[in-house]
Design an enzyme around this catalytic site. Structure first.
Site, PDB file in Angstrom:
ATOM      1  N   SER A 238     -27.520  32.881 -49.214  1.00 14.08           N
ATOM      2  CA  SER A 238     -28.515  32.029 -48.568  1.00 14.08           C
ATOM      3  C   SER A 238     -28.682  32.372 -47.087  1.00 14.08           C
ATOM      4  O   SER A 238     -28.965  33.521 -46.748  1.00 14.08           O
ATOM      5  CB  SER A 238     -28.128  30.558 -48.774  1.00 14.08           C
ATOM      6  N   ASP A 408     -36.155  29.861 -57.242  1.00  9.85           N
ATOM      7  CA  ASP A 408     -34.794  29.433 -57.594  1.00  9.85           C
ATOM      8  C   ASP A 408     -34.559  27.955 -57.286  1.00  9.85           C
ATOM      9  O   ASP A 408     -33.427  27.498 -57.222  1.00  9.85           O
ATOM     10  CB  ASP A 408     -33.752  30.295 -56.880  1.00  9.85           C
ATOM     11  N   HIS A 442     -30.802  28.388 -56.933  1.00 11.04           N
ATOM     12  CA  HIS A 442     -30.325  28.905 -55.651  1.00 11.04           C
ATOM     13  C   HIS A 442     -28.813  28.779 -55.551  1.00 11.04           C
ATOM     14  O   HIS A 442     -28.117  29.721 -55.148  1.00 11.04           O
ATOM     15  CB  HIS A 442     -31.008  28.099 -54.545  1.00 11.04           C
TER      16      HIS A 442
END
Length: 471
Positions: A238, A408, A442
């Site tokens: 991320s 995602d 994610h």
């Protein structure tokens, strides 16, 4: 070698012819000095041989204790790095409670301090906020506040106090790597960072990122050195991807080729995501909301805190992924595309100086995102409903209607696909691979068993791959 040295040192120079007497004297002088010369050169030879043997033996001991694997350095996602604080005498507390540790020289946990009483939340908010210093052209802490990321070099510094934090902050990925034989502090290392900050364009002051890059470079070199000089596999999740890309692109290319075996970037796109617009608009709309009894976990969502971070603008959608005209936010009077971000920020209530910071500091970084010129594998989830457009029928103060698309759940598919051009399309990028895991979120990329198996496979595969680049 010794005979060559002797020849070089005693060879005749081209001079005028000598008389018979001069020749006899010269030869006698050389013969007198020859034994001493041989003794000196022999001493140098023996010392050199001893040094070579010593170096070889040391290297053999070094290799004997090396792991034989490529070490992994891991950068976690947003809010996963713990931050400590130390208050100097220059700090002006909001209340006597906030002054409890002022000037004592001790570090204490600022984020994430779940065990602190709720009464300390205003203190945390005041000490976590950032201030933009216009004179210095850089973000800094409030006066008298010093901060640092906890446990740099170790993955133990990532938040893993409860199940949710463990999934969010690569705890399960660390466990999976340890099952493969990796050990924290030996072959596995962590690079926590101050998630309040963000990369800035070249030439602009950015002290926090400068210090982070320097520490990360030293960590990578150390990880390589203690593992038999094996180059490192860099892994990020991320927001950690933005820090890793900034680090790699600012490192000298010979250094990258020497110390970076592969870069595996998980759950990061090349053009931001629409959800960041929703979060920003929500935080601005709630600026007058009442926090009657906030908990320490709520402190980042307080408008007086989160809106001051340099990283607030990092993930806003950019034209690189979303194009110039695709509507992302629609209101009764206007629609906003990626190119209209300054107008959106102004309409959402940000002060003019904050909008200028986006235009001059965050946007240039987004538009110039590029290849790190080391082997790269991007791993992303797709097939999950992801906010793609926000429709505000009652103004920014109301919750929007969300139009969903692919991605995602956080990063839009458009941003994921843009990696193929931004990184893979760069002619200098010799190796690029994009892995898209169907129906994966994610968070799931670093926590779901199926995704973890694929992610670990990519990391281990990168470790086994033969590097054919010209060094």
């Amino acid at each position: 070698m010794l005979s060559i040295l002797i020849f070089v040192l005693v060879r005749k120079q081209k001079t005028a012819p000598l008389t018979h007497k001069q020749k006899k004297f010269s030869m006698a002088a050389k013969l007198r000095w020859l034994p001493r010369l041989l003794l000196i050169l022999s001493a140098f030879f023996l010392v050199g041989q001893t040094a070579v043997l010593s170096s070889t033996e040391s290297h053999q001991r070094y290799i004997k204790h090396a792991s034989g694997v490529h070490p992994v350095v891991l950068l976690p996602g947003n809010t996963c790095s713990q931050i400590e604080v130390r208050l100097t005498d220059a700090y002006e507390p909001l209340s006597p409670l906030c002054a409890a540790r002022k000037g004592d020289g001790r570090w204490s946990l600022l984020w994430k301090n779940n065990s602190a009483p709720d009464a300390e939340v205003p203190c945390f908010a005041d000490q976590l906020r950032l201030v933009y210093d216009h004179a210095a052209g850089d973000y800094r802490n409030a006066p008298g506040v010093e901060t640092r990321a906890l446990s740099f070099g170790s993955t133990r510094g990532f938040l893993a106090d409860n199940a949710a934090d463990k999934e969010l902050c690569t705890g399960k990925l660390v466990e999976a790597l340890e099952r493969e034989g990796y050990r924290d502090g030996e072959t596995l290392f962590g690079a926590p960072y101050d998630f309040r900050h963000a990369p800035a364009p070249a030439g602009q002051a950015n002290r926090e990122l400068h210090l982070f890059r320097r520490r990360l470079r030293a960590l990578v070199e150390y990880a390589s050195r203690v593992n038999g000089d094996m180059p490192v596999i860099l892994v990020s999740h991320s927001q950690g991807g933005y820090f890793a890309l900034d680090f790699l692109r600012r490192s000298p290319l010979p250094w990258r080729r020497r110390f970076i075996k592969h870069y595996v970037m998980a759950s990061t796109g090349a053009g931001g995501f629409v959800l960041s617009m929703q979060r920003l608009a929500t935080s601005i709309a709630s600026s007058s909301a009442s926090y009657s009894s906030p908990s320490p976990a709520d402190v980042l969502s307080m408008p007086s805190v989160g809106r001051t971070f340099a990283s607030t603008f990092t993930a806003l959608p950019s034209p690189v992924a979303f194009g110039e005209d695709t509507p992302l936010v629609v209101t009764r009077n206007k629609s906003y595309a990626a190119r209209d971000m300054p107008a959106f920020l102004a309409a959402a209530g940000l002060p003019p100086y904050a909008v200028r910071l986006y235009e001059t500091r965050a946007l240039p970084v987004a538009l110039n995102l590029g290849a790190p010129v080391v082997p790269v594998t991007c791993v992303n989830g797709v097939g999950v409903p992801t906010p793609e457009m926000l429709v505000y029928r009652g103004g920014h103060g109301n919750a929007p209607e969300v139009v969903y698309g692919d991605g995602d759940g956080v990063v839009n598919l458009a941003s994921i696909l843009a990696l193929d051009e931004v990184i893979g399309g760069d002619p200098r990028q010799e190796y690029y691979k994009s892995v898209r895991i169907a129906n994966m979120s994610h968070l799931g990329v670093v926590s779901d068993p199926i995704a973890l198996q694929r992610l670990i496979g990519e990391i281990l595969g990168a470790a086994r791959a033969v590097d054919t680049r010209v060094m």
